[in-house]
Design a protein around this motif. Structure first.
Motif, short mmCIF file in Angstrom:
data_model
loop_
_atom_site.label_atom_id
_atom_site.label_comp_id
_atom_site.label_asym_id
_atom_site.label_seq_id
_atom_site.Cartn_x
_atom_site.Cartn_y
_atom_site.Cartn_z
N LEU A 72 -4.00 -8.91 18.93
CA LEU A 72 -3.32 -7.99 18.01
C LEU A 72 -3.57 -8.36 16.56
N GLY A 73 -3.48 -7.39 15.70
CA GLY A 73 -3.53 -7.65 14.27
C GLY A 73 -2.52 -6.76 13.57
N ILE A 74 -1.89 -7.32 12.54
CA ILE A 74 -0.96 -6.52 11.73
C ILE A 74 -1.61 -6.36 10.36
N VAL A 75 -1.62 -5.13 9.86
CA VAL A 75 -2.24 -4.90 8.56
C VAL A 75 -1.24 -4.19 7.64
N LEU A 127 -4.86 -2.98 16.18
CA LEU A 127 -4.25 -3.15 14.86
C LEU A 127 -3.03 -2.27 14.68
N ILE A 128 -2.00 -2.85 14.07
CA ILE A 128 -0.83 -2.05 13.67
C ILE A 128 -0.80 -2.05 12.14
N VAL A 129 -1.09 -0.90 11.56
CA VAL A 129 -1.03 -0.76 10.10
C VAL A 129 0.41 -0.44 9.73
N VAL A 130 0.98 -1.19 8.78
CA VAL A 130 2.39 -0.98 8.45
C VAL A 130 2.60 -0.70 6.97
N ASP A 131 3.51 0.20 6.72
CA ASP A 131 3.91 0.57 5.35
C ASP A 131 5.26 1.26 5.52
N PRO A 132 6.26 0.93 4.71
CA PRO A 132 7.54 1.62 4.91
C PRO A 132 7.46 3.13 4.74
N MET A 133 6.53 3.62 3.87
CA MET A 133 6.55 5.03 3.51
C MET A 133 5.23 5.74 3.81
N LEU A 134 5.33 6.93 4.42
CA LEU A 134 4.18 7.82 4.58
C LEU A 134 4.56 9.10 3.82
N ALA A 135 4.08 9.21 2.59
CA ALA A 135 4.53 10.33 1.74
C ALA A 135 3.49 11.45 1.73
N THR A 136 2.54 11.42 0.78
CA THR A 136 1.46 12.43 0.83
C THR A 136 0.48 12.09 1.94
N GLY A 137 0.49 10.82 2.36
CA GLY A 137 -0.43 10.37 3.40
C GLY A 137 -1.70 9.74 2.85
N GLY A 138 -1.90 9.87 1.54
CA GLY A 138 -3.13 9.38 0.93
C GLY A 138 -3.38 7.89 1.19
N SER A 139 -2.34 7.07 1.01
CA SER A 139 -2.52 5.61 1.15
C SER A 139 -2.86 5.26 2.59
N ALA A 140 -2.14 5.83 3.55
CA ALA A 140 -2.39 5.52 4.96
C ALA A 140 -3.79 5.98 5.38
N VAL A 141 -4.17 7.18 4.97
CA VAL A 141 -5.50 7.71 5.33
C VAL A 141 -6.58 6.79 4.79
N GLU A 142 -6.43 6.37 3.53
CA GLU A 142 -7.45 5.55 2.89
C GLU A 142 -7.48 4.14 3.51
N ALA A 143 -6.31 3.57 3.78
CA ALA A 143 -6.26 2.22 4.37
C ALA A 143 -6.94 2.23 5.74
N ILE A 144 -6.66 3.24 6.54
CA ILE A 144 -7.24 3.30 7.88
C ILE A 144 -8.75 3.56 7.80
N HIS A 145 -9.14 4.37 6.84
CA HIS A 145 -10.56 4.61 6.61
C HIS A 145 -11.26 3.29 6.27
#
Ligand code: PRP
Ligand code: URA
Length: 209
Positions: A72-75, A127-145
């Motif tokens: 496992l990995g946490i990101v 991998l489990i990508v973690v962030d407290p907030m998913l707002a516009t989605g831009g950060s999550a999309v870019e991090a996963i990319h």
């Protein structure tokens, strides 16, 4: 297509209410985010594969189950994702931790990447990508990319609060990534903040403004 899971466990919901509360100070906010991350990790690991081994109890031999060694990995997405890492490591202490640094440009709301450091065997890890907030989605999309560009293949995304807009954007951009949230809130406001949300997660976690 990506699946979306909302964790409605009473303990998660109770603690999330206090996290949202504007009266909750930095120390308590940090502790509650840590606790909710642990509870969410308990739920998210529900489908971890098991294998049977034989164990000698004080009474007899027994066939019993152990985790079948999936790596496992946490990101965390910096900064605010850091607040969720220790809570997950309490349950999965051997997980490796990678970091993706992104901030949201306050004018354009577009994510700007400034740091990436990952375990070398990222392609073999779940991998489990973690962030407290998913707002516009831009950060999550870019991090996963960014993770996929470096070889990651098996990714889940976990956050405390999501806006419907962000969920749709993330599902569309990464249909292979399941999304785990504690609350699906109502909407985004004109500044891209989640309503009702919890405010600025990074600032509340680290006491900045
Ligand atoms: C916050 C939050 C997410 C991002 C979500 O981080 O922690 O990473 O915003 O917004 P989005 O879905 O619209 O991209 P922020 O950019 O404030 O950076 P910080 O964690 O360093 O404070
Ligand atoms: N980032 C935050 O920290 N909070 C929001 O509501 C939206 C983005």
């Amino acid at each position: 297509m990506a699946k979306v899971y909302v964790f409605d466990h009473p303990l998660i919901q109770h603690k999330l209410t206090h996290i949202r509360d504007v009266q909750t100070g930095t120390k308590e906010f940090r502790e509650l985010v840590d606790e909710v991350a642990t509870l969410m990790a308990f739920e998210i690991t529900r489908d971890m594969p098991l294998e049977e081994i034989e164990v000698q109890t004080p009474v007899s031999k027994a066939k019993a189950k152990v985790l079948s060694g999936k790596k496992l990995g946490i990101v965390p997405i910096l900064r605010a994702g850091i607040g969720m890492v220790d809570g997950i490591l309490k349950l999965i202490p051997t997980a490796k931790v990678g970091h993706v640094g992104l901030y949201r440009d306050p004018e354009t709301l577009q994510p700007v990447e400034y740091y990436v450091k990952l375990p070398s065997d990222i392609e073999e890890r779940e991998l489990i990508v973690v962030d407290p907030m998913l707002a516009t989605g831009g950060s999550a999309v870019e991090a996963i990319h960014s993770l996929k560009k470096r070889g990651a293949r098996n990714i889940k995304f976990m956050c405390l609060i999501a806006a419907p807009e962000g969920v749709e954007i993330l599902k569309e951009a990464h249909p292979d990534v399941d999304i785990y949230i504690a609350s699906l809130d109502e909407k985004l406001n004109e500044k891209g903040y989640i309503v009702p949300g919890l405010g600025d997660a990074g600032d509340r976690l680290f006491g900045t403004k």
